[in-house]
Design a protein around this motif. Structure first.
Motif, PDB file in Angstrom:
ATOM      1  N   PHE A 265      31.836  45.993  30.437  1.00 42.63           N
ATOM      2  CA  PHE A 265      31.577  45.138  31.686  1.00 42.63           C
ATOM      3  C   PHE A 265      30.512  44.901  32.305  1.00 42.63           C
ATOM      4  N   ASP A 268      28.153  39.479  36.098  1.00 37.15           N
ATOM      5  CA  ASP A 268      27.503  38.325  35.759  1.00 37.15           C
ATOM      6  C   ASP A 268      27.221  37.254  36.653  1.00 37.15           C
ATOM      7  N   THR A 271      30.359  37.582  39.127  1.00 37.65           N
ATOM      8  CA  THR A 271      31.596  37.525  38.156  1.00 37.65           C
ATOM      9  C   THR A 271      31.748  38.668  37.245  1.00 37.65           C
ATOM     10  N   ASN A 273      32.214  40.280  33.789  1.00 38.06           N
ATOM     11  CA  ASN A 273      32.255  39.620  32.344  1.00 38.06           C
ATOM     12  C   ASN A 273      32.022  40.932  31.572  1.00 38.06           C
ATOM     13  N   THR A 274      32.050  40.428  30.182  1.00 36.37           N
ATOM     14  CA  THR A 274      31.987  41.383  29.131  1.00 36.37           C
ATOM     15  C   THR A 274      30.879  41.141  28.107  1.00 36.37           C
ATOM     16  N   HIS A 275      30.355  42.024  27.556  1.00 40.55           N
ATOM     17  CA  HIS A 275      29.038  41.643  26.744  1.00 40.55           C
ATOM     18  C   HIS A 275      29.878  41.094  25.270  1.00 40.55           C
ATOM     19  N   ASN A 277      33.562  40.739  23.021  1.00 41.78           N
ATOM     20  CA  ASN A 277      35.044  40.328  23.223  1.00 41.78           C
ATOM     21  C   ASN A 277      35.965  40.749  22.040  1.00 41.78           C
ATOM     22  N   GLN A 290      38.547  36.265  29.059  1.00 42.06           N
ATOM     23  CA  GLN A 290      37.769  35.962  27.888  1.00 42.06           C
ATOM     24  C   GLN A 290      38.452  35.153  27.075  1.00 42.06           C
TER      25      GLN A 290
END
Length: 358
Positions: A265, A268, A271, A273-275, A277, A290
């Protein structure tokens, strides 16, 4: 009961391959959704037989007739009834199968379970039933469009010919530019040639459909018995010829350690987000915002146009050689079915999420 799919949004389908028609009743559909009949027919056209040289030659217009639940172009919240009339059955093609069990079909299991079976094209077990799913899925897509959710499936593999990259490397808007529905036009040509060659041999071949769901909000699904990926797996495995379901990084994950596979995580611009998925848009059985992506493996069609050994209803050894019009590969026509079942699942779980909190 066992001809119905869904929780709040519920599709009950009816009809057989060689009956008068196939149709359904959709209950729990939200009111106020604008209905685009041209779009619904377009979705049916993507599934219907006879659309190219690599599909069955059966010719069906597959024109849907809405019977209820729509007024002045919008859904009313009442049950939506619909029917698609069968017009091109060749039931006599199946007369030689009346007392014979076709290898890898539902003939034997149906006969034992119910004591009777419709030998004309498989009856209720025929993929003709999926017409109802595509109509319902098209309606669900129209509702999801208002929520900013888009679903796209495509052919990712036929036999040994497969796409080497994941969905992010391709322009998914190009899948309708070839009859295989593959976003790589060169690979599509190879797949098409393989299917056509297999058809000429009287044989069949399987492959993989990949599906991508974009715009799904965080929070769909339950943490224990109604996990979102389990619901999607249930939906996909209910499709004729589906043999396996894999979401996110799937089987490739066995080659990684947890530190490599974890989706990290980060903040962003306000927000979360994840690098990566690798989870396929679902964690703990709940959507995380995602992209949701998964693969569905379809076996080669069980009906082959060559002689095979089998037994008849008395258990006597015999041989069988199928006649009629059959798909050498289900993949091209399975693409819209995978999308339809995804749409029904996501809309159902969206409605379920709204019922879990004030």
């Amino acid at each position: 009961m066992f001809n119905s799919f869904g929780n709040i949004l519920r599709l009950t389908s009816f009809g057989e391959s060689h009956g008068k028609g196939v149709g359904g009743v959709i209950d729990g559909f939200p009111a106020g959704v604008e209905i685009d009949m041209e779009f619904i027919q377009q979705e049916l056209n993507r599934r219907r037989p006879g659309q190219s040289a690599i599909t069955t030659a059966r010719k069906e217009p597959d024109e849907v007739e809405l019977l209820s639940g729509v007024f002045e172009g919008k859904t009313t919240g009442c049950p939506i009834g619909f029917i698609v009339w069968n017009q091109n059955q060749h039931s006599n093609d199946y007369n030689n199968l009346k007392d014979i069990y076709r290898p890898s079909h539902a003939d034997y299991t149906y006969a034992v379970k119910y004591g009777v079976r419709d030998h004309r094209g498989g009856g209720r077990s025929s993929a003709r039933e999926t017409t109802s799913r595509v109509v319902a899925g098209a309606l669900a897509k129209l509702a999801l469009k208002q929520l900013g959710i888009k679903i796209t499936a495509y052919t990712a593999q036929v036999g040994e010919i497969k796409l080497e990259k994941d969905y992010t490397a391709y322009d998914l808007s190009t899948i309708e530019e070839n009859p295989v529905r593959c976003p790589d036009q060169e690979k599509a040509k190879e797949m098409q040639e393989l299917i056509y060659q297999t058809k000429g041999e009287g044989d069949t071949i399987g492959g993989i459909v990949t599906c991508v769901i974009k715009g799904c909000p965080v929070g769909l699904g339950q943490p224990v018995y109604n996990k979102l990926h389990a619901a999607l797996a249930n939906a996909m495995m209910s499709i004729n010829a589906a043999k396996a379901f894999e979401y996110g990084i799937g089987y490739k994950g066995i080659h990684q350690k947890g530190s490599q596979q974890n989706d990290i995580f980060f903040n962003d611009n306000g927000t979360i987000n994840t690098h990566t998925n690798n989870s396929g848009g679902i964690q703990g059985g709940i959507s995380n915002g995602q992209d949701i992506y998964f693969n569905v493996l379809f076996k080669p069609v069980a009906t082959v146009l060559m002689e095979q050994p089998t037994v008849n209803a008395d258990g006597t050894d015999t041989t069988i050689k199928a006649r009629g019009r059959h798909d050498p590969c289900v993949l091209p026509r399975a693409v819209p079915i995978v999308e339809a079942m995804s749409a029904l699942t996501i809309l159902d779980y969206y409605l379920l999420d709204k019922a879990t909190r004030l």
